[in-house]
Design an enzyme around this catalytic site. Structure first.
Site: not given
Length: 384
Positions: A207, A290, A303-304, A308, A325
């Protein structure tokens, strides 16, 4: 002599009989069959339109709906024509067919039919890239639907990707509402790609039918690829094959799994300046907690993980001291941030933790054959 004369007469009669010309019966005209049948009032949409000729070949098939020509194609025998896609619900179709016989008259069939309403509709809810976006060479095509899809094969057949430079790619279903297209190799740079979901008339489940098609286009920009070696603490950025930047970096300290940078082929997903970063699994007062605002952050996983800015030049190029990171000198991180597009590949090596293929856009972590197995149309090659 008498017997010989009778033999000659019989031979002459045979010759005369063979030379007589029998009247040729003209071949009957070809028979044309249209499905859905002409004059139908509630024709199905999900089977498309099929025109067949028996006793001849199709010389012309014209189908229109709403003033627009309906695309389709003839088979190699020119006896069957099929619409390229399913039919639009609650629509009127006009059909004009000419079939030619080998001998004798042609057949012309002209008529109309109407398709039934859609019932419960479904459509595209969101896409990546966004329409008009310029992306990197590794960018996937992600389509989200507003309703769970039961008949994934029918929906996948309705998805079309057209690139200016020919490309091999495949869809993979991540869930009942999301399907992702990945190319076998990175997109060729500097080209436009058009994606069309021909959903009008497609049956997604009991449908549930598509009511409209959806099209968007995006541009593949310059090819930027980055490689990060966490052992030498170096990052090299290339654009269209030439080294554009060398960056000293610091990666994850690897004291815990979450503080270990993942190795593998990442894609840049989004970016922010600044981005708020909070320690995973820790609350205020815990050791290692932090809560910071980080400048010029380009996300590369779910996952972060980011590339940067951080003003710890004492570690960059020498030691891995981050929480997972990849950080670089502020001016170089700003340069990377400004020049990054979604879908730029970032390959990281040298750590003991591998990027999972479903962590963010880690789709390039799957070998091509494994990726293809997620398609609803996948057929395994025979052994040997």
């Amino acid at each position: 002599m008498r017997r010989a004369a009778m033999t000659c007469v019989a031979f002459l009669l045979m010759v005369c009989g063979c030379s007589s010309v029998a009247a040729k019966t003209p071949s009957p005209p070809p028979v044309v069959r249209v499905s859905p049948a002409l004059d139908s009032k509630r024709a199905r949409t999900d089977r498309g339109l099929v025109v067949r000729a028996r006793g001849g070949t199709l010389s012309r098939v014209l189908v229109s709906e709403g003033g627009q020509q309906v695309p389709g194609r003839l088979d190699d025998t020119r006896t069957t024509w099929r619409s390229a896609w399913t039919l639009r619900p609650a629509a009127e179709y006009t059909v004009s067919v000419t079939a030619a016989g080998a001998r004798g008259p042609a057949t012309v069939a002209v008529g109309r039919f109407h398709t039934r309403s859609a019932g419960r509709p479904f459509q595209v809810a969101a896409t990546a890239p966004l329409p008009g976006e310029t992306v990197g060479a590794g960018m996937p095509v992600i389509i989200d639907f507003d309703t769970p899809v039961a008949d994934k094969a029918a929906v996948e057949r309705a998805l079309e990707v057209r690139a200016q430079t020919p490309v091999e790619g495949a869809w993979r279903w991540i869930s009942d509402t999301q399907v992702i297209y990945r190319t076998r190799r990175f997109w060729a740079p500097h080209q436009q790609v058009t994606v069309t979901a021909h959903l009008a008339g497609v049956r997604a489940g009991a449908g549930v039918y598509g009511t409209t098609d959806s099209t968007f286009a995006f541009t593949v920009g310059r090819r930027q690829t980055s490689t990060i070696d966490t052992r030498s603490h170096q990052m090299i950025v290339r654009r269209d094959g030439e080294i554009a930047q060398r960056m000293a970096i610091s990666a994850g300290m690897a004291t815990t799994p979450e503080y270990t940078t993942t190795s593998g082929i990442h894609l840049t997903m989004d970016k922010g300046n600044p981005v708020r970063m909070i320690s995973p699994g820790r609350v205020k007062g815990d050791p290692g907690y932090y809560d910071l605002l980080i400048d010029h952050a380009v996300r590369i996983s779910n996952s972060g993980e980011y590339v940067h800015a951080k003003d710890n030049v004492w570690a960059q190029g020498r030691a891995n001291v981050s929480h997972g990171c990849v950080n670089a000198r502020p001016d170089q991180a700003a340069w990377f941030y400004d020049g990054s597009l979604r879908g730029d590949p970032v390959t990281i090596v040298g750590t003991g933790r591998q990027l999972e293929w479903n962590n963010g856009w880690g789709f390039w972590q799957l070998p091509w054959e494994k990726w293809r197995e997620g398609s609803a149309l996948f057929t395994a090659a025979p052994a040997g």
